[in-house]
Write a protein that holds these residues in place. Structure first.
Motif, PDB file in Angstrom:
ATOM      1  N   GLU A  29      -3.891  -0.472   2.850  1.00  0.00           N
ATOM      2  CA  GLU A  29      -5.344  -0.563   2.726  1.00  0.00           C
ATOM      3  C   GLU A  29      -5.896  -1.714   3.568  1.00  0.00           C
ATOM      4  O   GLU A  29      -6.932  -1.561   4.245  1.00  0.00           O
ATOM      5  N   TRP A  32      -5.950  -0.694   7.194  1.00  0.00           N
ATOM      6  CA  TRP A  32      -7.056   0.242   7.478  1.00  0.00           C
ATOM      7  C   TRP A  32      -8.379  -0.512   7.636  1.00  0.00           C
ATOM      8  O   TRP A  32      -9.125  -0.287   8.582  1.00  0.00           O
ATOM      9  N   ARG A  33      -8.646  -1.410   6.702  1.00  0.00           N
ATOM     10  CA  ARG A  33      -9.905  -2.149   6.745  1.00  0.00           C
ATOM     11  C   ARG A  33      -9.971  -3.045   7.989  1.00  0.00           C
ATOM     12  O   ARG A  33     -11.034  -3.189   8.603  1.00  0.00           O
ATOM     13  N   ARG A  35      -8.475  -2.532  10.908  1.00  0.00           N
ATOM     14  CA  ARG A  35      -8.619  -1.740  12.130  1.00  0.00           C
ATOM     15  C   ARG A  35     -10.017  -1.144  12.270  1.00  0.00           C
ATOM     16  O   ARG A  35     -10.616  -1.211  13.351  1.00  0.00           O
ATOM     17  N   VAL A  36     -10.544  -0.568  11.181  1.00  0.00           N
ATOM     18  CA  VAL A  36     -11.878   0.051  11.293  1.00  0.00           C
ATOM     19  C   VAL A  36     -12.945  -1.019  11.484  1.00  0.00           C
ATOM     20  O   VAL A  36     -13.996  -0.769  12.095  1.00  0.00           O
ATOM     21  N   ARG A  49      -8.468   8.292   1.089  1.00  0.00           N
ATOM     22  CA  ARG A  49      -7.202   7.939   1.740  1.00  0.00           C
ATOM     23  C   ARG A  49      -6.116   7.513   0.754  1.00  0.00           C
ATOM     24  O   ARG A  49      -5.078   6.971   1.154  1.00  0.00           O
ATOM     25  N   GLU A  52      -2.748   9.107   1.489  1.00  0.00           N
ATOM     26  CA  GLU A  52      -2.084   8.524   2.655  1.00  0.00           C
ATOM     27  C   GLU A  52      -1.476   7.165   2.322  1.00  0.00           C
ATOM     28  O   GLU A  52      -0.353   6.854   2.728  1.00  0.00           O
ATOM     29  N   ALA A 107      -5.155   9.327   7.849  1.00  0.00           N
ATOM     30  CA  ALA A 107      -5.868   8.065   8.071  1.00  0.00           C
ATOM     31  C   ALA A 107      -4.933   6.999   8.628  1.00  0.00           C
ATOM     32  O   ALA A 107      -5.383   5.942   9.058  1.00  0.00           O
ATOM     33  N   LEU A 108      -3.623   7.286   8.614  1.00  0.00           N
ATOM     34  CA  LEU A 108      -2.647   6.303   9.094  1.00  0.00           C
ATOM     35  C   LEU A 108      -2.449   6.469  10.605  1.00  0.00           C
ATOM     36  O   LEU A 108      -1.460   7.008  11.077  1.00  0.00           O
ATOM     37  N   TRP A 109      -3.423   5.984  11.375  1.00  0.00           N
ATOM     38  CA  TRP A 109      -3.312   6.016  12.829  1.00  0.00           C
ATOM     39  C   TRP A 109      -2.164   5.107  13.250  1.00  0.00           C
ATOM     40  O   TRP A 109      -1.714   4.245  12.494  1.00  0.00           O
ATOM     41  N   VAL A 112      -3.151   1.570  12.914  1.00  0.00           N
ATOM     42  CA  VAL A 112      -3.170   1.160  11.505  1.00  0.00           C
ATOM     43  C   VAL A 112      -1.737   0.926  11.009  1.00  0.00           C
ATOM     44  O   VAL A 112      -1.465  -0.028  10.283  1.00  0.00           O
TER      45      VAL A 112
END
Length: 461
Positions: A29, A32-33, A35-36, A49, A52, A107-109, A112
């Motif tokens: 988590e 993700w935060r 990276r975005v 997500r 994921e 969502a796991l690019w 990420v």
């Protein structure tokens, strides 16, 4: 110790692994935060997500189990643990990346995953540092009282002093059944009430370690202890639980008969195991066929003789079968009769040494699994000549044949390669534990930790 599907796991390992699982989800988590936030995209709802994140945590966690991050040495040494964590997280992230190729839209690019990998490694290492410094190993150990002060009690004392021990001895009580080997043992005559003594030292378990139990069981004492809610255990069962093996030095037929194990309720589990063997062996044979062919050609080029060899082994209920393997020794290796492979065995070829280290020579055995002569998990099948000798030397050796032999097993992941009667004795203790306590959970645990043996092949020969 916590018992999961008949297999015992220490409290410290369970607690540490659950905290790791939560940290892995939080690392995903946080990645993700991060990276975005860098690219100016909305964070979105956590519910979108959660699967994921759970998948990321679960896959990496399984990789951690597989490479031995919860093993005794990893729990004792932060340097060792960090090395294993690096391997585990890398393997987990690689597996997720491959899955994303098949199942896009996650969502796991890759970016990420890279952040999650770094954050996870830092969090997991800090978790071990904090747990070691704030709580220490002693915080997770149970306290026991040992009834007896002879050689058996001495063995428990040595076991409790190991760094990975899950218990500490609160007191030894000399029962007068044999000469005392523990100088600090309290004579039974000096204790007015054994139940109160057990409560006073804060023990949660009493272990009966008398040298001779016949007509010597302190029944009144044991009844007092039991009625106070303290667990009472015999020596052999306690050792089985704490060491993950059946102790041959104290084993007797009556204990095998009356102790828990060899349950008839595992017929359904055996059916599931057979279905697993069929499906996975077909997949491995299809995927691994090119690898087998390549090494078969290399073997032929290096030395004269066939690329494969077949050897008679002893399987389920003592029946013999032919096991196929890639040849790793010279063709005249058994001209003088079969014998165990030694360290730096001159009979092993250069290619043979390589394929033994990475276990590629075992791949053709998957055919035996498909045919039903073997399973993926079980005691290693031995040559009939060895079995005849071992049955004469080792008690209860025939009992290891009540389950199908396997490519990997409980003994293989817990004991290095052995080439002597004494080594065979130690491996038999693990094989008997597996035969007695087999469950699908134990099979999964063995399959996962086989990766550790492959990555760090200390005992391969």
């Amino acid at each position: 110790m916590i018992r999961l599907f008949k297999h015992y796991i220490s409290y410290n390992v369970v607690l540490l692994s659950l905290i790791d699982l939560v940290l892995l989800a939080l690392a995903g988590e946080a990645a993700w935060r991060l990276r975005v936030g860098q690219i100016g995209v909305s964070v979105g709802n956590l519910s979108d997500r959660v699967l994921e994140l759970g998948g990321f945590a679960g896959v990496v966690w399984l990789a951690m189990i597989a490479v031995g991050t919860y093993g005794p040495e990893a729990l004792r040494s932060i340097r060792f643990a960090t090395a294993r964590l690096l391997v585990a997280v890398s393997l987990g992230v690689l597996a997720i990346s491959l899955m994303n190729l098949v199942l896009p839209g996650s969502a796991l690019w890759r970016s990420v995953l890279l952040y999650a990998m770094a954050i996870a490694i830092v969090a997991l290492v800090l978790n071990r540092l904090l747990a070691g410094r704030m709580l220490g190993v002693e915080a997770f150990r149970r306290t026991i009282v040992v009834l007896g002060a002879g050689e058996r009690a001495k063995r428990l004392q040595r076991l409790s002093q190991r760094a990975d021990s899950g218990f500490a001895v609160g007191g030894f009580v000399a029962m007068g059944d044999s000469p005392a080997s523990i100088e600090t043992a309290v004579p039974r005559e000096s204790i007015s009430d054994l139940g109160q003594f057990v409560e006073r030292v804060g023990a949660s378990e009493v272990v009966l370690a008398l040298q001779e139990r016949r007509n010597a069981l302190p029944l009144k004492d044991l009844l007092k202890v039991k009625t106070k809610g303290v667990h009472v255990n015999d020596f052999s069962s306690f050792l089985e639980r704490e060491t993950g093996r059946v102790d041959l030095d104290t084993l007797n037929p009556s204990w095998l008969i009356f102790s828990d194990g060899f349950s008839a309720g595992r017929r359904l589990s055996s059916l599931g195991k057979r279905l697993f063997d069929i499906v996975v062996s077909l997949v491995i044979l299809v995927i691994g066929l090119p690898l087998i062919v390549v090494f078969a050609v290399i073997i032929k080029l290096e030395s004269k003789g066939p690329a494969f060899f077949r050897q008679t082994r002893v399987g389920l209920y003592g029946q013999t079968f032919q096991i196929p393997k890639l040849r790793s020794m010279r063709t005249d290796a058994e001209a003088a009769g079969v014998k165990w492979a030694d360290k730096d065995d001159p009979r092993i070829t250069r290619v043979g040494r390589l394929i033994r280290k990475v276990r590629i020579d075992e791949l053709p055995q998957v055919w035996s699994v498909l045919k039903g002569e073997m399973s993926f998990v079980g005691p290693r099948p031995e040559v009939p000549a060895f079995v005849v000798d071992l049955e004469k030397e080792l008690p209860f050796y025939a009992e290891r044949h009540v389950v199908k032999p396997g490519i990997t097993g409980w003994a293989q992941i817990n004991y290095p390669y052995g080439a002597s009667i004494e080594d065979a004795r130690h491996k038999l203790e693990y094989d008997l534990y597996y035969a007695k306590n087999y469950t699908p959970f134990l099979d999964i645990l063995i399959l996962l930790q086989t990766a550790r043996v492959i990555l760090w092949p200390d005992g391969a020969r």
